[in-house]
Scaffold this motif. Structure first.
Motif, PDB file in Angstrom:
ATOM      1  N   TRP A   2     -33.147 -40.503 -94.098  1.00  0.00           N
ATOM      2  CA  TRP A   2     -33.841 -39.453 -93.376  1.00  0.00           C
ATOM      3  C   TRP A   2     -33.216 -39.160 -92.020  1.00  0.00           C
ATOM      4  CZ3 TRP A   2     -35.767 -40.392 -88.601  1.00  0.00           C
ATOM      5  CH2 TRP A   2     -35.925 -41.725 -88.231  1.00  0.00           C
ATOM      6  N   ILE A   5     -30.577 -36.151 -90.897  1.00  0.00           N
ATOM      7  CA  ILE A   5     -30.960 -34.792 -90.536  1.00  0.00           C
ATOM      8  C   ILE A   5     -31.014 -34.603 -89.020  1.00  0.00           C
ATOM      9  CG2 ILE A   5     -33.452 -35.135 -90.486  1.00  0.00           C
ATOM     10  CD1 ILE A   5     -31.777 -32.152 -92.075  1.00  0.00           C
ATOM     11  N   SER A   8     -28.216 -32.280 -87.188  1.00  0.00           N
ATOM     12  CA  SER A   8     -28.367 -30.853 -87.468  1.00  0.00           C
ATOM     13  C   SER A   8     -29.667 -30.313 -86.875  1.00  0.00           C
ATOM     14  CB  SER A   8     -28.309 -30.586 -88.963  1.00  0.00           C
ATOM     15  OG  SER A   8     -29.324 -31.309 -89.631  1.00  0.00           O
TER      16      SER A   8
END
Length: 72
Positions: A2, A5, A8
């Motif tokens: 997880w 991310i 970004s």
């Protein structure tokens, strides 16, 4: 995982956050210390604000076009 991310997401948040902050900073620098676009303390701006309120019948939040200007 997880946490992949996060880079970004940081780029997206920066892209959304930077225009707001840069606009505030530019106005703070070039509008005599006022971070907002219009200042009622400056006589020239006050005249423009009063003119706009007169043309649009006192409500600055209702958008009106050329039909709001009376024909004389």
């Amino acid at each position: 995982m997880w946490y992949e991310i996060l880079p970004s997401a940081a780029v997206i948040y920066a892209g959304l956050f930077l225009p707001v902050v840069s606009t505030w900073a530019i106005h703070k620098l070039f509008q005599n210390g006022n971070p907002y676009r219009r200042d009622r303390n400056v006589p020239f701006n006050m005249n423009l604000i009063l003119r706009d309120e007169e043309v649009i019948n006192g409500n600055t939040y209702v958008l009106q076009g050329l039909e709001a200007i009376p024909d004389e």
